[in-house]
Motif scaffolding. Structure first.
Motif, PDB file in Angstrom:
ATOM      1  N   PRO A  86       0.821  -1.212   0.000  1.00  0.00           N
ATOM      2  CA  PRO A  86       0.000   0.000   0.000  1.00  0.00           C
ATOM      3  C   PRO A  86       0.859   1.268   0.000  1.00  0.00           C
ATOM      4  O   PRO A  86       1.867   1.335   0.703  1.00  0.00           O
ATOM      5  N   GLY A  87       0.445   2.224  -0.806  1.00  0.00           N
ATOM      6  CA  GLY A  87       1.152   3.503  -0.888  1.00  0.00           C
ATOM      7  C   GLY A  87       0.525   4.552   0.004  1.00  0.00           C
ATOM      8  O   GLY A  87      -0.395   4.271   0.783  1.00  0.00           O
ATOM      9  N   PRO A  88       0.996   5.789  -0.108  1.00  0.00           N
ATOM     10  CA  PRO A  88       0.463   6.870   0.741  1.00  0.00           C
ATOM     11  C   PRO A  88      -1.046   7.064   0.622  1.00  0.00           C
ATOM     12  O   PRO A  88      -1.723   7.261   1.631  1.00  0.00           O
ATOM     13  N   ALA A  89      -1.587   6.986  -0.594  1.00  0.00           N
ATOM     14  CA  ALA A  89      -3.032   7.180  -0.764  1.00  0.00           C
ATOM     15  C   ALA A  89      -3.822   6.033  -0.138  1.00  0.00           C
ATOM     16  O   ALA A  89      -4.899   6.239   0.426  1.00  0.00           O
ATOM     17  N   ARG A 105       1.895  12.370   1.963  1.00  0.00           N
ATOM     18  CA  ARG A 105       1.662  11.939   0.584  1.00  0.00           C
ATOM     19  C   ARG A 105       2.924  11.498  -0.140  1.00  0.00           C
ATOM     20  O   ARG A 105       2.847  11.021  -1.270  1.00  0.00           O
ATOM     21  N   VAL A 106       4.091  11.687   0.472  1.00  0.00           N
ATOM     22  CA  VAL A 106       5.352  11.393  -0.213  1.00  0.00           C
ATOM     23  C   VAL A 106       5.699   9.916  -0.039  1.00  0.00           C
ATOM     24  O   VAL A 106       5.822   9.426   1.087  1.00  0.00           O
ATOM     25  N   ALA A 107       5.851   9.226  -1.157  1.00  0.00           N
ATOM     26  CA  ALA A 107       6.206   7.799  -1.115  1.00  0.00           C
ATOM     27  C   ALA A 107       7.682   7.643  -0.759  1.00  0.00           C
ATOM     28  O   ALA A 107       8.521   8.438  -1.175  1.00  0.00           O
ATOM     29  N   ALA A 108       7.985   6.641   0.034  1.00  0.00           N
ATOM     30  CA  ALA A 108       9.372   6.362   0.420  1.00  0.00           C
ATOM     31  C   ALA A 108      10.110   5.696  -0.731  1.00  0.00           C
ATOM     32  O   ALA A 108       9.503   4.981  -1.539  1.00  0.00           O
ATOM     33  N   ASP A 109      11.403   5.906  -0.812  1.00  0.00           N
ATOM     34  CA  ASP A 109      12.229   5.339  -1.865  1.00  0.00           C
ATOM     35  C   ASP A 109      12.650   3.918  -1.481  1.00  0.00           C
ATOM     36  O   ASP A 109      13.518   3.716  -0.629  1.00  0.00           O
ATOM     37  N   THR A 110      12.035   2.940  -2.099  1.00  0.00           N
ATOM     38  CA  THR A 110      12.293   1.534  -1.780  1.00  0.00           C
ATOM     39  C   THR A 110      13.723   1.130  -2.099  1.00  0.00           C
ATOM     40  O   THR A 110      14.344   0.379  -1.342  1.00  0.00           O
ATOM     41  N   ASP A 111      14.270   1.634  -3.204  1.00  0.00           N
ATOM     42  CA  ASP A 111      15.623   1.248  -3.614  1.00  0.00           C
ATOM     43  C   ASP A 111      16.676   1.730  -2.613  1.00  0.00           C
ATOM     44  O   ASP A 111      17.664   1.050  -2.378  1.00  0.00           O
ATOM     45  N   VAL A 112      16.468   2.893  -2.029  1.00  0.00           N
ATOM     46  CA  VAL A 112      17.445   3.448  -1.086  1.00  0.00           C
ATOM     47  C   VAL A 112      17.296   2.820   0.298  1.00  0.00           C
ATOM     48  O   VAL A 112      18.284   2.474   0.949  1.00  0.00           O
ATOM     49  N   LEU A 113      16.065   2.650   0.766  1.00  0.00           N
ATOM     50  CA  LEU A 113      15.832   2.203   2.143  1.00  0.00           C
ATOM     51  C   LEU A 113      15.870   0.698   2.315  1.00  0.00           C
ATOM     52  O   LEU A 113      16.235   0.196   3.381  1.00  0.00           O
ATOM     53  N   GLY A 114      15.471  -0.056   1.315  1.00  0.00           N
ATOM     54  CA  GLY A 114      15.464  -1.509   1.438  1.00  0.00           C
ATOM     55  C   GLY A 114      14.347  -1.988   2.352  1.00  0.00           C
ATOM     56  O   GLY A 114      13.436  -1.247   2.708  1.00  0.00           O
ATOM     57  N   THR A 115      14.417  -3.241   2.746  1.00  0.00           N
ATOM     58  CA  THR A 115      13.377  -3.824   3.599  1.00  0.00           C
ATOM     59  C   THR A 115      13.865  -3.907   5.041  1.00  0.00           C
ATOM     60  O   THR A 115      15.057  -3.835   5.309  1.00  0.00           O
ATOM     61  N   VAL A 127       5.702   5.188   3.204  1.00  0.00           N
ATOM     62  CA  VAL A 127       5.388   6.615   3.312  1.00  0.00           C
ATOM     63  C   VAL A 127       6.507   7.323   4.073  1.00  0.00           C
ATOM     64  O   VAL A 127       6.913   6.887   5.148  1.00  0.00           O
ATOM     65  N   GLN A 128       6.969   8.421   3.496  1.00  0.00           N
ATOM     66  CA  GLN A 128       7.991   9.235   4.152  1.00  0.00           C
ATOM     67  C   GLN A 128       7.315  10.217   5.106  1.00  0.00           C
ATOM     68  O   GLN A 128       6.424  10.964   4.717  1.00  0.00           O
ATOM     69  N   VAL A 129       7.738  10.202   6.375  1.00  0.00           N
ATOM     70  CA  VAL A 129       7.183  11.119   7.376  1.00  0.00           C
ATOM     71  C   VAL A 129       8.122  12.286   7.603  1.00  0.00           C
ATOM     72  O   VAL A 129       7.732  13.440   7.639  1.00  0.00           O
ATOM     73  N   GLY A 130       9.417  12.014   7.788  1.00  0.00           N
ATOM     74  CA  GLY A 130      10.415  13.056   8.037  1.00  0.00           C
ATOM     75  C   GLY A 130      10.645  13.266   9.526  1.00  0.00           C
ATOM     76  O   GLY A 130      10.159  12.498  10.356  1.00  0.00           O
TER      77      GLY A 130
END
Length: 192
Positions: A86-89, A105-115, A127-130
């Motif tokens: 599931p994404g931000p929406a 609403r900002v989707a997190a970068d899967t390639d950078v963060l990994g699992t 989802v990116q919170v900051g």
């Protein structure tokens, strides 16, 4: 009667005196900046990161304060039965701060963060919170929240390297301050 006493001649500022004054000023500025950088870096390094929190549909959860120079928090989600993430929406999350409410609403970068793995569950970044503060709260009430397993985790798996960089820069500035101070090098201003 004529006064024949000679007044001492007023001393002129020579280039060596000017350079001595400039070196002292620059040394003091570097020392103050270096000390400030060391203090800020040590405080930022010693700050605790927020604990991982599971988010439930329609309930608010305390986000926790992120340390200085930290990337903040990201919402990680377990893939659903159909394999989708599931994404931000789909999650419909909001961050409640003292300044107001912000929709995430900002989707997190899967390639950078990994699992990540939490409670024996593999999670994907969603989802990116900051950065957040002590009083910030997160609530998710989107259409896929009933089926989703959502965790609020620190964005970076390890501590940020920036506080250590600030400490190293502060130590370098303190060393530069010592080099700029003529007394530290054994030089003394002459009387002439």
């Amino acid at each position: 009667m004529l006064n024949t006493t000679k007044r001492p001649a007023r001393r002129r500022r020579t280039d060596s005196r000017r350079s001595h004054t400039v070196a002292l000023f620059l040394g003091t500025v570097c020392a103050l900046l270096g000390l400030g950088a060391v203090v800020v870096g040590v405080i930022a390094w010693s700050m605790d990161r927020p604990e991982p929190r599971q988010l439930l549909a329609g309930e608010t959860a305390l986000a926790g304060r992120t340390p200085w120079f930290d990337a903040g928090t990201t919402l990680f989600v377990a893939p659903l039965r159909d394999g989708s993430v599931p994404g931000p929406a789909d999650l419909g999350c909001s961050l409640f701060t003292t300044e107001g409410t912000r929709t995430l609403r900002v989707a997190a970068d899967t390639d950078v963060l990994g699992t990540r793995v939490v409670a024996q569950t593999s999670l994907e970044p969603s989802v990116q919170v900051g950065p957040t503060t002590d009083t910030d709260r997160i609530m998710c009430s989107g259409p896929r929240m009933q089926d989703a397993v959502v965790w609020a985790l620190p964005t970076n798996a390890g501590p940020s390297r920036y506080p250590l960089s600030v400490v190293v820069a502060g130590v370098a500035l303190l060393g530069l301050a010592a080099l700029l101070d003529p007394r530290a090098r054994g030089l003394r201003r002459g009387l002439a």
